[in-house]
Design an enzyme around this catalytic site. Structure first.
Site: not given
Length: 617
Positions: A25-27
């Site tokens: 995942h990222c932000t």
């Protein structure tokens, strides 16, 4: 939001845990690599509470959930036996032009090597200078050892490129390095040096020297990445870990020697001949055009497309004249920034111009361009003209670099040799012409007056209680519309409306008084809520989650109280861009649905504390 239930629903709708190869995942989004995309219930996922958008990007299935992604991600790891994996850099291919794809490809492969190349290039230049001045001889042990240190990266360049290309093409890096290493295996090298005849099951092998080559290994790793995907789907899960590398090595090493080597070598020769034709037709014109337009290419980010030409020149001819011709253009931007520093009486302008000048002298011109020369417009054009004059002089000089190096004052020894004195004259004439031209003609009184008034107004704004409908700028840099951000989630405003900033300083400040509601584990993103209820997401760079916190230093944590203008964190712009990442930083309102509208100004540049966004209640 019920994270546990949402996690269960998502796992179910992507085909179950057994269909998931990896999860990261990222932000703002979850990133899945799946075995069978046909098992995805896309429509059902979009209807889940908390899901903003779903999409396929570069082989990944991505679910955008906003700033709460970290809590959801942790819940999914609890629910399943999956382990977190760092995701590869990915971009949407749908909206990118062929040119943008090529530049992205080249920058992704070459930029991770530029720091090491610059260091090795400086060392090599110093050795050249030491031998020329009689301080060392090529037979000295000190020279032999230091030359090995300086030249090893270039000699074994295909091995380094194999690793970076594997990361770019999402292939197994160690298999890619093994393929490249086979090209340097002693038996293969000896066969080439002794001009032996060699065949592979009756097929003749055209042996060649692969040291410093570029194209053959990139072609090989690209094909390797495609074949790897096929093999991973072909072999059962229990054996593919071993049989996929086995098959890749058995197929790709012979294929590289038989096909990609000759094709790449021929392409390299053609590229070298084409460059030589342009340069030999008129070195003066070639130098002038290179000096004038180089920084224009930098603005649009397509200067990375030139890197293979410089490397190919070194591989084909042992020297590169192009790097010499663009050096005046780089020093000219530093000179223009210095001219602004000398001329202006504004402390805030001086504060930007001084570090921009220093960075430009060392070859990094973005702070000078976005912070100073483009801001005042005329200095940029003056620097381009000075770069053209210096480039023409360097072109006529015949000077060339003997190694790769980021053009700047520290790499000048790399150009030592034929035409070096005239080369230095061209470089310094460009620097001083830009400085003097900017000092006398680059700053108009009206423009400077407007800048002074603007800065004073902004200073007053920061030092008094801020209107609760205003979001101040958390960064200093150039402002662009979200539609130009190279990320579909932000450019489509799926997370929320706002703007993006291309920062020139690595300082992140609070855009209002409020509370820190989330800090991403890798420190490249932060969520804030103002006292008036405005929720803002600040994302430093694009796909910078892959840096895993490197170059970021967040000074606050979840739940902290912050005041407008307070420093939130630091980040290293040169380090981030040196790894090949875009530092464009979106600033978006994530709860915009609670307001009538979100408005941004029409300013092209912003400074920390400037009015950036206004919410209409």
């Amino acid at each position: 939001m019920d994270y546990e239930q949402l996690a269960k629903d998502i796992v179910s709708h992507v085909g179950g845990e057994d269909n998931i190869i990896s999860l990261s995942h990222c932000t703002t989004r979850l990133r899945f690599k799946l075995k069978n995309n046909d098992l995805i219930h896309k429509v059902d996922i979009t209807k889940l509470p908390g899901v903003i958008q779903v999409m396929f990007i570069a082989g990944q299935f991505q679910i955008v959930v906003g700033t709460e992604v970290n809590d959801l991600y942790r819940e999914m790891l609890k629910l399943t036996k999956l382990e977190g994996h760092a995701s590869q850099k990915s971009k949407s291919d749908e909206k990118e032009s062929l040119l943008n794809k090529a530049v992205d490809l080249i920058s992704g492969i070459f930029t991770p090597l530029l720091g090491a190349m610059a260091g090795a290039g400086i060392l090599k230049g110093c050795l050249i200078l030491a031998v020329s001045l009689g301080m060392l001889t090529e037979a000295d042990g000190a020279y032999v050892i230091l030359h090995a240190a300086a030249d090893s990266l270039f000699y074994f360049l295909p091995i380094h490129l194999a690793f970076t290309a594997a990361r770019k093409f999402e292939a197994e890096p160690h298999v890619a390095v093994a393929i490249a290493g086979a090209l340097f295996y002693p038996d293969i090298v000896d066969a080439y040096n002794l001009e032996l005849d060699m065949s592979f099951f009756g097929i003749p092998v055209v042996l060649m020297k692969y040291a410093t080559s570029v194209i053959p290994i990139i072609l090989a790793i690209y094909v390797t990445s495609k074949l790897e995907l096929v093999l991973n789907n072909l072999y059962p899960k229990t054996i593919k870990r071993f049989f996929t590398p086995l098959t890749l090595l058995a197929i790709m090493v012979p294929l590289t020697l038989l096909v990609f080597g000759p094709i790449g070598n021929t392409a390299s020769e053609w590229l070298g001949v084409g460059y030589s034709y342009v340069y030999d037709s008129s070195a003066l014109v070639a130098g002038a055009l290179s000096g004038f337009f180089w920084q224009v290419l930098v603005i649009f980010g397509i200067h990375w497309g030139i890197v293979p030409i410089t490397l190919n020149n070194l591989s084909q001819f042992g020297q590169d004249t192009f790097t010499a011709m663009i050096t005046p253009a780089i020093l000219a931007q530093a000179g223009a920034a210095l001219g602004v520093w000398l001329k202006t009486k504004q402390k805030r302008v001086k504060a930007i111009a001084a570090p921009a000048t220093i960075a430009g002298l060392f070859g990094v011109t973005e702070p000078a361009i976005y912070g100073i020369t483009l801001r005042f417009k005329k200095p940029f054009f003056i620097a381009c003209m000075a770069g053209a004059i210096g480039g023409a002089i360097v072109g006529v000089s015949g000077a060339s670099s003997k190694s790769v190096g980021l053009p700047g004052i520290t790499t000048l020894p790399v150009f030592f040799g034929e035409g070096f004195v005239l080369f230095l004259f061209g470089v310094f004439i460009a620097f001083f012409l830009a400085m003097i031209g900017t000092y006398f003609f680059g700053l108009e009184e009206q423009i400077e007056h407007d800048m002074v008034v603007e800065m004073e107004d902004h200073s007053e704004t920061v030092n008094k209680q801020v209107d609760d409908s205003i979001v101040l700028s958390p960064l200093t840099g150039a402002v662009i519309s979200l539609e130009y951000v190279n990320d579909d989630v932000f450019s489509s405003e799926a997370v929320g409306p706002g703007v993006a900033i291309i920062p020139i300083e690595g300082y992140l400040h609070a855009p209002f008084s409020g509370t820190v509601t989330s800090v991403f584990p890798t420190n490249h993103g932060i969520g804030l809520t103002s006292d008036a209820g405005i929720e803002v997401l600040i994302h430093i760079g694009i796909d910078t989650v892959q840096l895993e916190g490197k170059f970021f230093d967040m000074k606050v944590k979840h739940g902290d109280r912050v005041e407008h203008g307070q420093i939130l964190g630091l980040f290293d712009i040169e380090g981030i861009t040196g790894e090949g990442f875009d530092v464009t930083s979106p600033v978006v309102i994530t709860n915009a649905y609670e307001y009538l509208d979100v408005m941004s100004g029409d300013e092209e540049n912003t400074t920390i504390g400037d009015r950036l966004l206004t919410v209409i209640k």
